[in-house]
Scaffold this motif. Structure first.
Motif, PDB file in Angstrom:
ATOM      1  N   ARG A 233     -17.411  36.573   9.077  1.00  0.00           N
ATOM      2  CA  ARG A 233     -16.693  37.101  10.421  1.00  0.00           C
ATOM      3  C   ARG A 233     -17.319  36.672  11.603  1.00  0.00           C
ATOM      4  O   ARG A 233     -16.796  36.249  12.560  1.00  0.00           O
ATOM      5  N   SER A 236     -17.134  33.100  12.384  1.00  0.00           N
ATOM      6  CA  SER A 236     -15.617  32.664  12.988  1.00  0.00           C
ATOM      7  C   SER A 236     -15.712  33.130  14.331  1.00  0.00           C
ATOM      8  O   SER A 236     -15.331  32.368  15.440  1.00  0.00           O
ATOM      9  N   LYS A 243      -9.945  37.828  16.532  1.00  0.00           N
ATOM     10  CA  LYS A 243      -9.952  38.387  15.440  1.00  0.00           C
ATOM     11  C   LYS A 243      -8.975  38.322  14.092  1.00  0.00           C
ATOM     12  O   LYS A 243      -9.252  38.397  13.218  1.00  0.00           O
ATOM     13  N   THR A 246      -9.283  34.961  12.561  1.00  0.00           N
ATOM     14  CA  THR A 246     -10.381  35.109  11.401  1.00  0.00           C
ATOM     15  C   THR A 246     -10.004  36.069  10.308  1.00  0.00           C
ATOM     16  O   THR A 246     -10.338  35.566   9.125  1.00  0.00           O
ATOM     17  N   VAL A 250     -10.003  33.386   7.308  1.00  0.00           N
ATOM     18  CA  VAL A 250     -11.589  33.260   6.956  1.00  0.00           C
ATOM     19  C   VAL A 250     -11.562  34.346   5.831  1.00  0.00           C
ATOM     20  O   VAL A 250     -11.835  34.459   4.803  1.00  0.00           O
TER      21      VAL A 250
ATOM     22  N   LEU B 112      -9.080  26.816  13.102  1.00  0.00           N
ATOM     23  CA  LEU B 112      -8.877  28.161  13.010  1.00  0.00           C
ATOM     24  C   LEU B 112      -8.341  28.521  14.356  1.00  0.00           C
ATOM     25  O   LEU B 112      -7.692  29.589  14.386  1.00  0.00           O
TER      26      LEU B 112
END
Lengths: 359, 259, 319
Positions: A233, A236, A243, A246, A250, B112
């Motif tokens: 976390r 990331s 968040k 993430t 992830v 991401l």
């Protein structure tokens, strides 16, 4: 020098020879068989008696030769092994019964017809029940999984230590203990309130099953999310990833194997539920693909119904059992196979998605 | 690109506990600044406050100012996520994403954040970052393999590549070599030296020799007593720090009399 | 603020930030919302059962059947039956469950322990309706001689007063089936606490020359006590709410009685609901739901005790 010479003799206690258990076992079996044959008992009784004799005789011998402590130890060992053997009996017995009585009736015809217009010695089938089971269970999954998963995310990623999180954890515990028939009654009272006392439909069953599934999903997902190292976390976050991304990109991919395993196990648990469906979805002889209207049969309810109303043995037939029992056993076999397959899938998924070390 | 950081009278709290007190310093652009000090003196906490990573722990807050190129990091309108994108971080233990390949790990910062880029551009970013992290020649034939399959030192350089792929202005490193063997450590130290030409680098280290080898400026953090907040004892050019420190405490620490 | 203007980030960044912050807010809110939904669902269970159940407390007495005048007269024997049958199941299950747990944690060779644990889990995976079918058709047949023998020779014990049922479908059969069903729960939890007992204490006992059983008695059982109690209570909770295995195995009626080998035996709440839901009038539905609420409240208490015991055990181990 003297002390060294004495020591071995005090260390050496009399011990039963290594072959003692075998000898006692053979003797117990012989005595049991003899007694059984004299009294005219069946094989089950003979085995039971021999087992009992063995459990008692070996410690008795040990008591004479080795003393009280060793004898107690041997007795407890025998009891523990014996208890394990006894517990295996019902499981094997049940599986054997289901396969032996069910397998001959699981035919293509059985799997591809419903009970519509079936009477007398007609074979009938479970297609409508399989359809109902699939629809109701899927609907329950669709309700329970998003709620359960998001709740787990809240508990692990957002609510740590907050009062709301504590309350939710407590309530999830309470939910785990709701008797399944009470879940059924809840769904029933919900529907009855809106659609009148005679309303029965698959959706009620789905709601009840969802209520039973949710805590399992929350628990397993929580466990899996907790296993994701916080290093990931942080890595990331340090890349400037918000968040929520993430968590989605992830944390979830890392935990997905365990989460899916948990969901599949939860499904395999509720797919065999009977009582809540009995109360909410009812029973129906025909196919019904509509979740929201009309009674919908599921496999467990089908088994119950066949068991309850097995019908009469047809005149001139050789079958000793009424046809309903045969159908019930066959449907039970199908249900058990489905549950076992789901368990197997859960295990395989758990293996496949286990965090890769890559080497 | 590279920015300088101005810290004025910074206090850091975890709930009621004051972890770091009254830190002021100027971290120069395109240089390596090292923080040394005994464990628990707040140097890592201070480092994390430079890109607001310490906020991951609930109850953390700061008082004082951190200015990057004239912009306050703790201004209410500033989004911590944006701060972290501009000020990257490398951690103590290498932490590549286990579900991603080497290639995907390098691109993680972009992917991401849902940044779309054509394949050729992505390939360029990967190659450039991996070359920047001195890893390209070792992994160019197996970019599709999981990042977890690399050795510890390679994993750490992969994490550095991942951090520089988003082109940050500052790179924070929290004891980046403490989990590595001597050979990997040397490789990472070489890399830090190379990166200096394009990034502002701040590194926390337990190892004074490392600080002496890689840094231009050094800050020494210490505790007044157990349970008291950590504070900055001395901040000077590394050369001066290790030959002629201002504070007797620094001298005592450097010459190995405590810590 | 002299630096005011330079604090403002470039417009592109600000727009992006707004979007991201929104994403974060939405996601956090939906996670929280899901949690609140669970809260709401449970409140819903209570509220709906109350709304639908309370009218059941005061319906026309003929809905209660059996000449009962009030709801409490009606639910009393059912509650008795529920507890009675569940306790019998516990008596069957607990010794075996604990022995199997010890078998897995301390007696079985390592290669055997894992498959045995798996087999016990398998037992837990068998649907209750299949247990009911097996209990009603197979086990009951096999138990006929046993039940006859009990009725002939042990009929001075109130439990076996008889007359023995000729078809083997008795409360005793149901208690055995129920015992098999709750065994995996008790085993799973006991096994875990047995395995968690401090290794050092066990080694200390071994070092003093204790036999294996003495090690268990001295170093394992005292630590595991609250965990085992928790497991037993959870098993009891499961037994209280179990419907099919009871409904399908013996015929029952709402009466206070102890005889468990006769043609009829005390009815449980769950069985009462399952037996009557089909032909229930609107009023009778209210009665059944009220009975369900009583069952819910009772299981809740049992589960609460179980959780309390688990919490106590954890605190003890933490010390």
């Amino acid at each position: 020098m003297n002390a060294v010479a004495v020591a071995p003799s005090t260390l050496a206690h009399p011990r039963l020879p290594r072959w003692a258990p075998l000898v006692v076992a053979v003797a117990a079996l012989a005595v049991g068989a003899l007694l059984g044959l004299i009294l005219g008992w069946g094989p089950v009784a003979i085995v039971l008696l021999s087992g009992l004799l063995y459990v008692v005789a070996l410690p008795a011998w040990s008591r004479v030769l080795e003393g009280r402590r060793a004898a107690t130890d041997r007795l407890m060992t025998n009891l523990v092994w014996g208890a394990f053997a006894v517990v295996c009996v019902p499981l094997l017995w049940l599986l054997w019964n289901v396969v032996q009585k069910g397998a001959p009736h699981v035919t293509v015809h059985f799997l591809t017809t419903s009970m519509r217009g079936v009477f007398g010695s007609m074979e009938g089938g479970i297609l409508h029940a399989i359809q109902g089971t699939v629809i109701v269970t899927l609907a329950a999954t669709v309700i329970a999984v998003p709620i359960g998963l998001m709740t787990a995310i809240y508990l692990i990623e957002y609510g740590r230590g907050s009062r709301l999180a504590k309350v939710i954890t407590f309530l999830v515990d309470v939910m785990t203990g709701i008797p399944s028939i009470v879940a059924g009654l809840f769904a029933l009272s919900l529907l009855v309130l809106f659609f009148g006392p005679a309303f029965r439909a698959g959706i009620g069953g789905a709601i009840a099953l969802a209520l039973l599934m949710t805590p399992t999903v929350v628990r397993s997902a929580e466990e899996m999310l907790r296993l994701v190292p916080s290093d990931l976390r942080e890595a990331s976050f340090a890349l400037g990833v918000p968040k929520w991304r993430t968590i989605l990109k992830v944390v979830m991919p890392t935990a997905i194997g365990g989460i899916v395993t948990g969901v599949v196990l939860a499904i395999s648990r509720v797919i065999g539920e009977t009582a809540p469906l009995l109360v909410t979805a009812g029973y129906n002889d025909s196919m019904n693909g509509n979740l929201f209207s009309g009674r919908m049969t599921t496999l467990p309810v089908y088994i119950f119904n066949q068991y309850k109303t097995p019908g009469a043995v047809p005149l001139g037939a050789h079958a000793a059992d009424p046809p309903g029992y045969a159908r019930a056993w066959a449907a039970a076999l199908v249900l058990i196979v489905i549950v076992m397959i789901l368990n197997l899938i859960a295990r395989i998924i758990g293996k496949i998605f286990a965090p890769k070390t890559g080497r | 690109m590279a920015k300088s950081i101005d810290v004025q009278d910074l206090d850091i709290f975890y709930g009621d506990f004051k972890a770091v007190e009254g830190v002021s310093m100027t971290i120069k652009a395109k240089s390596v600044t090292a923080f040394i000090g005994p464990s628990g003196c707040g140097k890592s906490t201070f480092l994390r406050s430079l890109n607001r990573m310490h906020e991951v722990i609930p109850g953390a807050r700061v008082e004082g100012k951190v200015m990057v190129d004239g912009m306050s990091l703790y201004d209410p309108i500033v989004d911590p996520v944006e701060v972290r994108r501009r000020i990257g971080m490398v951690f103590q233990r290498p932490n590549p994403f286990p579900t991603m390949s080497i290639y995907e790990n390098v691109l993680a910062g972009n992917r991401l954040n849902n940044k779309r880029m054509p394949k050729s551009e992505a390939d360029d970013v990967v190659e450039k970052s991996l070359r920047g992290a001195n890893l390209w020649n070792e992994v160019k034939d197996r970019l599709g393999k999981p990042g977890m399959g690399l050795s510890g030192g390679q994993q750490q350089r992969l994490c550095i590549a991942r951090a520089i792929a988003v082109e940050p202005e500052v790179l924070l490193m929290d004891e980046p070599c403490s989990a590595l063997d001597p050979i990997s450590t040397a490789a990472v130290e070489d890399l830090i030296h190379d990166l200096k030409s394009s990034y502002t680098i701040v590194i926390v280290t337990h190892n004074m020799q490392q600080a002496a080898r890689v840094s231009d400026d050094t800050g020494f953090f210490n505790l007044k007593a157990a349970g008291k907040p950590g504070h900055l004892v001395e901040f000077n050019p590394t050369k001066q720090m290790f030959t002629n420190p201002d504070s007797p405490d620094t001298e005592a620490y450097i010459s190995g009399r405590f810590g | 603020m002299s630096t005011g203007s330079s604090l403002t980030p470039p417009p592109a960044v600000s727009a992006r930030r707004g979007r991201l912050a929104l994403g974060d807010r939405v996601f956090a809110a939906s996670a929280r919302g899901a949690g609140l939904l669970i809260l709401l669902a449970l409140a819903g269970v209570f509220v709906f059962l109350l709304i639908q159940g309370i009218p059941g407390l005061s319906v026309d007495p003929k809905e209660y059947g059996q000449g009962f005048e009030t709801f409490w007269q009606y639910v009393g024997p059912l509650l008795f039956g529920t507890i009675f049958i569940s306790l019998l199941a516990l008596i069957v299950a607990v010794p075996f469950a604990l022995a199997v747990a010890l078998f897995i944690s301390h007696y079985a060779p390592r290669r055997l322990a894992t498959p045995v644990a798996y087999v016990i889990d398998l037992l837990a995976a068998v649907p209750s309706v299949v247990f009911g079918l097996w209990g009603g058709r197979a086990l009951s047949q096999a138990l006929k001689p046993v039940i006859n023998w009990l009725g002939d020779y042990l009929n001075w014990i109130p439990l076996f007063k008889g007359p023995a049922s000729p078809n083997g479908q008795t409360a005793l059969t149901a208690a055995l089936v129920l015992g098999v069903m709750i065994l995996p729960i008790i085993t799973a939890i006991s096994r875990e606490v047995f395995a968690q007992t401090p290794r050092l204490n066990e080694e200390a006992a071994i070092g003093l020359g204790a036999t294996r059983w003495e090690v268990i008695r001295l170093a394992v059982l005292p630590y595991a006590k609250s965990g085992v109690i928790a497991g037993i209570m959870l098993g009891l909770g499961r037994a209280l709410g179990e419907t099919m295995a009871v409904t399908m195995v013996y015929s029952s009626s709402p009466k206070y009685m102890l005889n468990i080998i006769g043609d009829t035996s005390p009815q449980t709440i769950a069985a009462n609901i399952a037996n009557n839901y089909a032909e229930a009038s609107a009023d009778k539905q209210h009665v059944l739901i009220a009975a369900g609420l009583v069952l819910f409240a009772f299981t809740f208490v049992v589960n609460f005790i179980a959780r309390w015991a688990i919490g106590r055990g954890e605190r003890k181990l933490a010390r």
